[in-house]
Design a protein around this motif. Sequence first.
Motif, PDB file in Angstrom:
ATOM      1  N   LEU A  11       7.495 -26.448 -55.376  1.00 51.55           N
ATOM      2  CA  LEU A  11       7.226 -26.313 -53.904  1.00 51.55           C
ATOM      3  C   LEU A  11       6.061 -26.569 -53.371  1.00 51.55           C
ATOM      4  O   LEU A  11       4.959 -25.974 -54.235  1.00 51.55           O
ATOM      5  N   VAL A  12       5.622 -27.485 -52.321  1.00 50.65           N
ATOM      6  CA  VAL A  12       4.318 -27.515 -51.954  1.00 50.65           C
ATOM      7  C   VAL A  12       4.269 -27.686 -50.532  1.00 50.65           C
ATOM      8  O   VAL A  12       5.149 -28.053 -49.708  1.00 50.65           O
ATOM      9  N   GLN A  13       3.116 -27.450 -49.890  1.00 48.45           N
ATOM     10  CA  GLN A  13       2.995 -27.305 -48.568  1.00 48.45           C
ATOM     11  C   GLN A  13       2.823 -28.832 -48.091  1.00 48.45           C
ATOM     12  O   GLN A  13       2.098 -29.680 -48.814  1.00 48.45           O
ATOM     13  N   ALA A  14       3.062 -29.090 -46.693  1.00 45.00           N
ATOM     14  CA  ALA A  14       2.825 -30.407 -46.269  1.00 45.00           C
ATOM     15  C   ALA A  14       1.225 -30.795 -46.480  1.00 45.00           C
ATOM     16  O   ALA A  14       0.118 -30.037 -46.116  1.00 45.00           O
ATOM     17  N   GLY A  15       1.165 -32.016 -46.691  1.00 44.15           N
ATOM     18  CA  GLY A  15      -0.234 -32.798 -46.996  1.00 44.15           C
ATOM     19  C   GLY A  15      -0.778 -32.513 -48.549  1.00 44.15           C
ATOM     20  O   GLY A  15      -1.480 -33.008 -48.865  1.00 44.15           O
ATOM     21  N   GLY A  16      -0.029 -31.530 -49.344  1.00 45.70           N
ATOM     22  CA  GLY A  16      -0.177 -31.507 -50.766  1.00 45.70           C
ATOM     23  C   GLY A  16       0.105 -32.690 -51.707  1.00 45.70           C
ATOM     24  O   GLY A  16       0.673 -33.619 -51.081  1.00 45.70           O
ATOM     25  N   LYS A  86       5.137 -34.817 -47.158  1.00 46.80           N
ATOM     26  CA  LYS A  86       5.632 -34.390 -45.778  1.00 46.80           C
ATOM     27  C   LYS A  86       6.977 -33.800 -45.923  1.00 46.80           C
ATOM     28  O   LYS A  86       7.843 -33.849 -47.009  1.00 46.80           O
ATOM     29  N   PRO A  87       7.393 -32.724 -45.081  1.00 45.14           N
ATOM     30  CA  PRO A  87       8.639 -32.073 -45.106  1.00 45.14           C
ATOM     31  C   PRO A  87       9.846 -33.317 -45.582  1.00 45.14           C
ATOM     32  O   PRO A  87      10.719 -32.828 -46.223  1.00 45.14           O
ATOM     33  N   GLU A  88      10.011 -34.232 -44.948  1.00 48.52           N
ATOM     34  CA  GLU A  88      11.206 -34.997 -44.848  1.00 48.52           C
ATOM     35  C   GLU A  88      10.948 -35.910 -46.575  1.00 48.52           C
ATOM     36  O   GLU A  88      11.756 -36.553 -46.859  1.00 48.52           O
ATOM     37  N   ASP A  89       9.946 -35.551 -47.507  1.00 45.41           N
ATOM     38  CA  ASP A  89       9.936 -35.992 -48.492  1.00 45.41           C
ATOM     39  C   ASP A  89      10.827 -34.828 -49.467  1.00 45.41           C
ATOM     40  O   ASP A  89      10.888 -35.218 -50.808  1.00 45.41           O
ATOM     41  N   THR A  90      11.203 -33.731 -48.997  1.00 46.69           N
ATOM     42  CA  THR A  90      12.013 -33.036 -49.817  1.00 46.69           C
ATOM     43  C   THR A  90      13.488 -33.591 -50.250  1.00 46.69           C
ATOM     44  O   THR A  90      14.169 -34.065 -49.479  1.00 46.69           O
ATOM     45  N   ALA A  91      13.462 -33.245 -51.458  1.00 44.53           N
ATOM     46  CA  ALA A  91      14.751 -34.167 -52.071  1.00 44.53           C
ATOM     47  C   ALA A  91      14.618 -33.583 -53.553  1.00 44.53           C
ATOM     48  O   ALA A  91      13.762 -33.135 -54.090  1.00 44.53           O
ATOM     49  N   GLY A 112      17.115 -35.171 -62.745  1.00 41.75           N
ATOM     50  CA  GLY A 112      16.536 -34.875 -61.557  1.00 41.75           C
ATOM     51  C   GLY A 112      15.762 -33.593 -61.450  1.00 41.75           C
ATOM     52  O   GLY A 112      15.809 -32.470 -62.297  1.00 41.75           O
ATOM     53  N   THR A 113      14.838 -33.485 -60.584  1.00 38.62           N
ATOM     54  CA  THR A 113      13.683 -32.554 -60.444  1.00 38.62           C
ATOM     55  C   THR A 113      13.537 -32.283 -58.943  1.00 38.62           C
ATOM     56  O   THR A 113      13.366 -33.281 -58.086  1.00 38.62           O
ATOM     57  N   GLN A 114      13.602 -30.976 -58.513  1.00 37.54           N
ATOM     58  CA  GLN A 114      13.555 -30.747 -57.003  1.00 37.54           C
ATOM     59  C   GLN A 114      12.188 -30.710 -56.516  1.00 37.54           C
ATOM     60  O   GLN A 114      11.299 -30.010 -56.995  1.00 37.54           O
ATOM     61  N   VAL A 115      12.071 -31.564 -55.421  1.00 33.48           N
ATOM     62  CA  VAL A 115      10.776 -31.442 -54.708  1.00 33.48           C
ATOM     63  C   VAL A 115      10.967 -30.737 -53.240  1.00 33.48           C
ATOM     64  O   VAL A 115      11.798 -31.253 -52.608  1.00 33.48           O
ATOM     65  N   THR A 116      10.064 -29.735 -53.027  1.00 37.54           N
ATOM     66  CA  THR A 116      10.384 -29.013 -51.471  1.00 37.54           C
ATOM     67  C   THR A 116       9.200 -28.861 -51.084  1.00 37.54           C
ATOM     68  O   THR A 116       8.042 -28.591 -51.566  1.00 37.54           O
ATOM     69  N   VAL A 117       9.023 -29.672 -49.755  1.00 36.17           N
ATOM     70  CA  VAL A 117       7.746 -29.580 -49.162  1.00 36.17           C
ATOM     71  C   VAL A 117       7.888 -29.073 -47.650  1.00 36.17           C
ATOM     72  O   VAL A 117       8.718 -29.023 -47.060  1.00 36.17           O
ATOM     73  N   SER A 118       7.213 -27.671 -47.573  1.00 39.65           N
ATOM     74  CA  SER A 118       6.922 -26.768 -46.617  1.00 39.65           C
ATOM     75  C   SER A 118       6.069 -27.260 -45.443  1.00 39.65           C
ATOM     76  O   SER A 118       5.087 -27.900 -45.749  1.00 39.65           O
ATOM     77  N   SER A 119       6.697 -26.906 -44.123  1.00 38.48           N
ATOM     78  CA  SER A 119       5.928 -27.288 -43.130  1.00 38.48           C
ATOM     79  C   SER A 119       4.956 -26.264 -42.722  1.00 38.48           C
ATOM     80  O   SER A 119       4.884 -25.186 -43.204  1.00 38.48           O
TER      81      SER A 119
END
Length: 119
Positions: A11-16, A86-91, A112-119
Amino acid sequence: QVQLVESGGGLVQAGGSLRLSCVVSRSISSISAMGWYRQAPGKQRELVARITSGGVTNYPDSVKGRFTISRDNAKNTVYLQMNSLKPEDTAVYYCNAHLIQVLQPYDYWGRGTQVTVSS
């Protein structure tokens, strides 16, 4: 058979930034192409980055300039450096190995590995 194991998601914030790793169970120096794909809920799996055995890379416009694929043949590992997320990179991000064996193409996938981008 070729096994691929991804790691580095989270989990990472947008811009990270995040760096994904894919460890392959055999030498990657002769694998035709290694790639990273992603699949978001309700969407088809899509190519994110690809690198050939000759080092040629390609990216879709959606990640060009932000993502970089690289390979370390000595470690049988492929990386995906993701910046300006970006949040749309979440997948879920999947590693792929594309081989030609006995003149036939084969594709192998990691879990697979989960990537979650929070706004």
